[in-house]
Scaffold this motif. Structure first.
Motif, PDB file in Angstrom:
ATOM      1  N   GLU A 351       0.962  -1.169   0.070  1.00 45.61           N
ATOM      2  CA  GLU A 351       0.202   0.131   0.190  1.00 45.61           C
ATOM      3  C   GLU A 351       1.056   1.329  -0.190  1.00 45.61           C
ATOM      4  O   GLU A 351       1.967   1.427   0.817  1.00 45.61           O
ATOM      5  CB  GLU A 351      -0.851  -0.132   1.187  1.00 45.61           C
ATOM      6  CG  GLU A 351      -1.768   1.205   1.346  1.00 45.61           C
ATOM      7  CD  GLU A 351      -2.440   1.464   2.788  1.00 45.61           C
ATOM      8  OE1 GLU A 351      -3.415   0.575   2.921  1.00 45.61           O
ATOM      9  OE2 GLU A 351      -1.915   2.126   3.613  1.00 45.61           O
ATOM     10  N   ILE A 352       0.690   2.013  -0.991  1.00 41.40           N
ATOM     11  CA  ILE A 352       1.521   3.223  -0.934  1.00 41.40           C
ATOM     12  C   ILE A 352       0.442   4.500  -1.035  1.00 41.40           C
ATOM     13  O   ILE A 352      -0.484   4.614  -1.407  1.00 41.40           O
ATOM     14  CB  ILE A 352       2.071   3.308  -2.484  1.00 41.40           C
ATOM     15  CG1 ILE A 352       2.865   2.153  -2.720  1.00 41.40           C
ATOM     16  CG2 ILE A 352       2.912   4.379  -2.727  1.00 41.40           C
ATOM     17  CD1 ILE A 352       3.278   1.973  -4.391  1.00 41.40           C
ATOM     18  N   GLU A 353       1.003   5.684  -0.162  1.00 46.85           N
ATOM     19  CA  GLU A 353       0.275   6.709  -0.160  1.00 46.85           C
ATOM     20  C   GLU A 353       1.102   8.012   0.011  1.00 46.85           C
ATOM     21  O   GLU A 353       2.140   8.026   0.952  1.00 46.85           O
ATOM     22  CB  GLU A 353      -0.611   6.618   1.289  1.00 46.85           C
ATOM     23  CG  GLU A 353      -1.298   7.739   1.274  1.00 46.85           C
ATOM     24  CD  GLU A 353      -2.430   7.852   2.741  1.00 46.85           C
ATOM     25  OE1 GLU A 353      -2.219   7.238   3.493  1.00 46.85           O
ATOM     26  OE2 GLU A 353      -3.144   8.875   2.866  1.00 46.85           O
ATOM     27  N   PHE A 354       0.982   8.769  -0.973  1.00 52.27           N
ATOM     28  CA  PHE A 354       1.539  10.103  -0.953  1.00 52.27           C
ATOM     29  C   PHE A 354       0.801  11.289  -0.028  1.00 52.27           C
ATOM     30  O   PHE A 354      -0.458  11.313  -0.357  1.00 52.27           O
ATOM     31  CB  PHE A 354       1.978  11.002  -2.431  1.00 52.27           C
ATOM     32  CG  PHE A 354       3.192  10.104  -2.777  1.00 52.27           C
ATOM     33  CD1 PHE A 354       3.225   8.729  -3.171  1.00 52.27           C
ATOM     34  CD2 PHE A 354       4.051  11.074  -3.402  1.00 52.27           C
ATOM     35  CE1 PHE A 354       4.365   8.495  -3.689  1.00 52.27           C
ATOM     36  CE2 PHE A 354       5.150  10.856  -3.841  1.00 52.27           C
ATOM     37  CZ  PHE A 354       5.525   9.277  -4.108  1.00 52.27           C
ATOM     38  N   ARG A 355       1.243  11.699   1.151  1.00 53.04           N
ATOM     39  CA  ARG A 355       0.554  12.975   1.760  1.00 53.04           C
ATOM     40  C   ARG A 355       1.146  14.161   1.480  1.00 53.04           C
ATOM     41  O   ARG A 355       1.852  14.326   2.234  1.00 53.04           O
ATOM     42  CB  ARG A 355       0.484  12.377   3.013  1.00 53.04           C
ATOM     43  CG  ARG A 355      -0.363  11.288   3.644  1.00 53.04           C
ATOM     44  CD  ARG A 355      -0.422  11.053   5.074  1.00 53.04           C
ATOM     45  NE  ARG A 355      -0.878   9.803   5.295  1.00 53.04           N
ATOM     46  CZ  ARG A 355      -0.821   9.156   6.462  1.00 53.04           C
ATOM     47  NH1 ARG A 355      -0.312   9.720   7.586  1.00 53.04           N
ATOM     48  NH2 ARG A 355      -1.655   8.333   6.896  1.00 53.04           N
ATOM     49  N   ASN A 356       0.571  14.831   0.764  1.00 45.44           N
ATOM     50  CA  ASN A 356       0.705  16.430   0.637  1.00 45.44           C
ATOM     51  C   ASN A 356       2.402  16.502   0.470  1.00 45.44           C
ATOM     52  O   ASN A 356       2.919  17.403   0.985  1.00 45.44           O
ATOM     53  CB  ASN A 356       0.479  17.159   1.812  1.00 45.44           C
ATOM     54  CG  ASN A 356      -0.680  18.217   1.509  1.00 45.44           C
ATOM     55  OD1 ASN A 356      -0.128  18.926   0.333  1.00 45.44           O
ATOM     56  ND2 ASN A 356      -1.364  18.641   2.360  1.00 45.44           N
ATOM     57  N   VAL A 357       2.810  15.857  -0.490  1.00 47.58           N
ATOM     58  CA  VAL A 357       4.047  15.824  -0.758  1.00 47.58           C
ATOM     59  C   VAL A 357       4.582  17.240  -1.536  1.00 47.58           C
ATOM     60  O   VAL A 357       4.254  17.480  -2.804  1.00 47.58           O
ATOM     61  CB  VAL A 357       4.648  14.794  -1.503  1.00 47.58           C
ATOM     62  CG1 VAL A 357       6.284  14.805  -1.925  1.00 47.58           C
ATOM     63  CG2 VAL A 357       4.507  13.556  -0.731  1.00 47.58           C
ATOM     64  N   ASN A 358       5.639  17.850  -1.131  1.00 48.11           N
ATOM     65  CA  ASN A 358       6.459  19.157  -1.867  1.00 48.11           C
ATOM     66  C   ASN A 358       7.896  18.475  -2.165  1.00 48.11           C
ATOM     67  O   ASN A 358       8.368  18.162  -1.326  1.00 48.11           O
ATOM     68  CB  ASN A 358       6.234  20.376  -1.342  1.00 48.11           C
ATOM     69  CG  ASN A 358       4.901  21.053  -1.106  1.00 48.11           C
ATOM     70  OD1 ASN A 358       4.157  20.558  -2.080  1.00 48.11           O
ATOM     71  ND2 ASN A 358       4.656  21.904  -0.221  1.00 48.11           N
ATOM     72  N   PHE A 359       8.168  18.772  -3.372  1.00 51.85           N
ATOM     73  CA  PHE A 359       9.718  18.451  -3.690  1.00 51.85           C
ATOM     74  C   PHE A 359      10.243  19.399  -4.749  1.00 51.85           C
ATOM     75  O   PHE A 359       9.604  19.727  -5.559  1.00 51.85           O
ATOM     76  CB  PHE A 359       9.735  17.088  -4.101  1.00 51.85           C
ATOM     77  CG  PHE A 359      11.066  16.432  -4.580  1.00 51.85           C
ATOM     78  CD1 PHE A 359      11.852  16.534  -3.441  1.00 51.85           C
ATOM     79  CD2 PHE A 359      11.214  16.318  -5.937  1.00 51.85           C
ATOM     80  CE1 PHE A 359      13.240  15.911  -4.012  1.00 51.85           C
ATOM     81  CE2 PHE A 359      12.485  15.955  -6.360  1.00 51.85           C
ATOM     82  CZ  PHE A 359      13.400  15.701  -5.382  1.00 51.85           C
ATOM     83  N   GLY A 408       5.888  16.847   3.608  1.00 45.47           N
ATOM     84  CA  GLY A 408       4.841  16.154   3.500  1.00 45.47           C
ATOM     85  C   GLY A 408       5.510  14.580   3.561  1.00 45.47           C
ATOM     86  O   GLY A 408       6.681  14.383   4.040  1.00 45.47           O
ATOM     87  N   SER A 409       4.790  13.629   3.444  1.00 42.62           N
ATOM     88  CA  SER A 409       5.343  12.194   3.779  1.00 42.62           C
ATOM     89  C   SER A 409       4.740  11.222   2.658  1.00 42.62           C
ATOM     90  O   SER A 409       3.753  11.268   2.270  1.00 42.62           O
ATOM     91  CB  SER A 409       5.019  11.888   5.295  1.00 42.62           C
ATOM     92  OG  SER A 409       3.758  11.919   5.580  1.00 42.62           O
ATOM     93  N   ILE A 410       5.709  10.122   2.544  1.00 39.94           N
ATOM     94  CA  ILE A 410       5.246   9.070   1.643  1.00 39.94           C
ATOM     95  C   ILE A 410       5.041   7.750   2.648  1.00 39.94           C
ATOM     96  O   ILE A 410       6.023   7.589   3.480  1.00 39.94           O
ATOM     97  CB  ILE A 410       6.137   8.747   0.698  1.00 39.94           C
ATOM     98  CG1 ILE A 410       6.413  10.204  -0.159  1.00 39.94           C
ATOM     99  CG2 ILE A 410       5.959   7.543  -0.100  1.00 39.94           C
ATOM    100  CD1 ILE A 410       7.368   9.975  -1.100  1.00 39.94           C
ATOM    101  N   MET A 411       3.716   7.121   2.711  1.00 39.84           N
ATOM    102  CA  MET A 411       3.626   5.940   3.522  1.00 39.84           C
ATOM    103  C   MET A 411       3.693   4.689   2.535  1.00 39.84           C
ATOM    104  O   MET A 411       3.259   4.622   1.812  1.00 39.84           O
ATOM    105  CB  MET A 411       2.396   6.041   4.234  1.00 39.84           C
ATOM    106  CG  MET A 411       2.028   7.596   4.565  1.00 39.84           C
ATOM    107  SD  MET A 411       3.068   8.009   6.084  1.00 39.84           S
ATOM    108  CE  MET A 411       2.593   6.923   7.340  1.00 39.84           C
ATOM    109  N   VAL A 412       4.208   3.656   3.337  1.00 39.48           N
ATOM    110  CA  VAL A 412       4.174   2.281   2.754  1.00 39.48           C
ATOM    111  C   VAL A 412       3.760   1.425   3.763  1.00 39.48           C
ATOM    112  O   VAL A 412       4.145   1.540   4.935  1.00 39.48           O
ATOM    113  CB  VAL A 412       5.765   1.764   2.265  1.00 39.48           C
ATOM    114  CG1 VAL A 412       5.591   0.470   1.872  1.00 39.48           C
ATOM    115  CG2 VAL A 412       6.415   2.657   1.438  1.00 39.48           C
TER     116      VAL A 412
END
Ligand SMILES: Nc1ncnc2c1ncn2[C@@H]1O[C@H](COP(=O)(O)OP(=O)(O)O)[C@@H](O)[C@H]1O
Ligand SMILES: [Mg+2]
Length: 591
Positions: A351-359, A408-412
């Protein structure tokens, strides 16, 4: 001179930096025994060097002048034994020096190589490979040269200069005074020529670097060069660079010869003065012939270390510049590293989730991704579409954790990526890019790259599904065929199939395809599409595709533009919406 390739000039010279010196010397510590042997042998050589003229004096005065054959034979034998001892000592010294310098090269090279393996993408972003290679080869060599000739000769030359001066004053202070008056003239001359000769050699080094860089670029770009018939232009350009090297080398040798001749001339003049005065002394019985012979002998032994010393300082400075460049690499901390309490992912659902990622690659300058949020459930296929430069690959770079988000963060599987052991996550992920990098080695080696302990059946299965088997069988050596550097023996389509096999054999939970089929023909793409059905089954997949036909069946399509998500939904939903995706789709249909 046009310096098209050399950008590291600023670091060519360095002032003497004690801290840097100490740090460099630390690498010698493991070899202290060799250094001890080396020093002992240097000292032995020095003593022999200093004693020899004294023995000659004894032979002349006590043997030849007094016609005592026994003394001549006896002292002749001593001279012979001493020379042999000197030779043996020299051999032992060279061995010790080699062991130290080669060991040093081995150690530093190893450390730099191992360190570069860990460095993050950002380090490589702004650095041409050639520069990194030169760190691992040339700079390491320069340090070792300095340790070899520099330190050892520095100490021994100093001792030998002091020793000679002390001895000549002891045997005849008047002649010694004449000798030492020549020394300042000598040093002045060397100092005058030093800059000219340094500049000349720096220029030859630069022109040689230009030749290398030009060769490198020419060889790599040979296809384009020949395709555009640019050979003539190329030859002219090389001719110019080559001629510059020729000229600068000739210039440097002329200066070098000049300084040698001047040195010899001054030495000769000094010797003449000593002989002239000494002859008068002998006539007045103020000194012996043997003393004069020994004296001229010493004088000749004095000039060599003096001129050698002037080189050591230079060498030290260039070694400093090299160590600074090497430490620059070694001191670069990997930006992406496991946090101390990072968890090991045993098994993942995917399961992958991007949460409000700025880069951004250079966040102060420009953000590449803004407010990216999306979720992919285990086993789902999500497609990223959008124009070139929109930020699709950047999303993949973050997902692979080649870079960390700025915000932001990326969840696995519900864990923040930054708290997961990087290798434990990457082991569950396979990636196929547009232009896959294939390594030298056999076809089989390249498949094994995805899973080094794969069984033969697994390899065969992966090769069969991806149709690698079809083309491998056409080579006489089959799976064992060496594909050569970058897989140059294969067509780009074949390389791509091989990349799919490499990805499949790893049996990843998450599969990432970044324009993986963009560079292949439709026939190969159809093969790959078939293979993909097996590949994607049950895995979480992130697919970037140029041809929208390849992603129609994705569970979710995300449209990116200028670093933002502008639309999101299934193929049907997005078509019904008649927005950006619909326009993209129509456009491709017309093409
Ligand atoms: N290594 C990098 N350093 C700096 N900027 C980069 C780097 N890679 C990509 N970019 C920039 O980031 C933007 C997005 O690039 P990318 O994610 O590769 O786009 P896409 O894959 O959608 O074509 C582009 O403007 C590109 O110039
Ligand atoms: Mg891209």
């Amino acid at each position: 001179m046009a310096n098209i390739y050399d950008a590291d000039e600023d670091l060519e010279k360095q002032s003497f930096d004690f801290k840097l010196f100490v740090r460099t010397m630390k690498y010698i510590r493991p070899y202290w025994k060799n250094v001890l042997v080396m020093s002992a042998m240097v000292l032995t050589g020095l003593i022999i060097n200093l004693v020899e003229p004294l023995i000659v004096r004894y032979i002349v005065d006590e043997g030849m002048m007094k016609k005592d054959l026994a003394v001549i034979i006896k002292m002749g034998a001593v001279l012979l034994i001493i020379s042999i001892a000197g030779l043996i000592g020299g051999r032992i010294r060279i061995n010790a020096v080699n062991r130290t310098t080669q060991g040093l090269i081995y150690d530093i090279r190893k450390e730099v190589f191992e360190h570069t393996q860990e460095l993050s993408f950002r380090f490589f972003d702004g650095r041409p490979a050639g520069k990194i290679i030169s760190r691992i080869t040339n700079d390491v060599q320069a340090i070792s040269d300095f340790v070899n000739t520099g330190i050892v000769s520095f100490i021994s030359e100093i001792i030998s200069i002091i020793g000679i001066i002390v001895i000549i004053f002891m045997i005849n202070y008047k002649l010694a005074l004449i000798t030492v008056t020549v020394v300042p003239v000598f040093i002045l001359l060397l100092a005058l020529l030093k800059n000219a000769s340094e500049n000349a050699w720096t220029m030859t080094r630069r022109t040689i670097a230009n030749i290398n860089a030009n060769m490198n670029e020419t060889l790599q770009g040979m296809r384009v060069i020949q395709a555009f018939s640019r050979q003539k232009h190329n030859i002219e350009r090389f001719e110019k660079i080559n001629r510059e090297n020729y000229k600068s080398h000739m210039h440097a040798t002329v200066i070098q010869l000049l300084s040698w001749h001047l040195v010899e001339f001054v030495g000769m003049a000094g010797t003449c003065g000593v002989v002239w005065l000494g002859a008068g002394m002998i006539a007045r019985n103020a000194t012996s012939l043997g003393t004069l012979v020994a004296f001229t002998n010493y004088i000749w032994r004095l000039w060599a270390p003096l001129s050698a010393l002037s080189k050591v300082y230079n060498q030290a400075l260039s070694a400093m510049a090299s160590s600074e460049r090497i430490f620059q690499v070694l001191d670069t901390k990997p930006e992406i590293a496991d946090s101390p309490d990072a968890i090991e992912l045993e098994d993942i659902k995917g399961e992958i989730e991007f949460r409000n990622v700025n880069f951004g690659y250079n966040p102060e300058e420009r953000m590449v991704l803004r407010g990216i949020s999306f979720k992919v459930n285990p086993g789902e296929v999500v497609a990223l579409v959008g124009p070139t430069g929109a930020g699709k690959t950047s999303i993949i770079n973050l997902l692979m954790r080649f870079y960390d988000p700025v915000e932001g963060s990326i969840m696995v599987d519900g864990h923040d990526m930054r708290n997961i052991r990087i290798s434990s996550f990457r082991k569950k992920v396979s990636m196929v890019l547009q232009d896959s990098f294939i390594f030298s080695g056999s076809i089989k080696d390249n498949i094994l790259y995805g899973k080094p302990d794969a069984r033969d059946e697994e390899i065969l299965e992966a090769a069969r599904i991806t149709k690698v088997l079809d083309f491998a069988e056409r080579f006489p050596e089959g799976f064992e065929t060496d594909v050569e550097e970058r897989g140059s023996k294969l067509s780009s389509g074949q390389r791509q199939l091989l990349a799919f096999a490499r990805a499949l054999v790893a049996n990843p939970r998450i599969l990432i395809l970044d324009e993986a089929t963009s560079s292949v023909d439709t026939e190969t793409e159809r093969h790959i599409q078939d293979a993909l059905k097996t590949l994607l089954k049950g895995r979480t997949s992130v697919v970037i595709a140029h041809r929208l036909s390849t992603i129609e069946h994705a569970d979710k399509i995300i449209v990116i533009d200028e670093g933002r998500i502008i639309e999101e939904g299934t193929h049907k939903e997005l078509l019904d919406k008649r927005g950006a995706y619909y326009r993209l789709y129509l456009k491709q249909f017309q093409d």
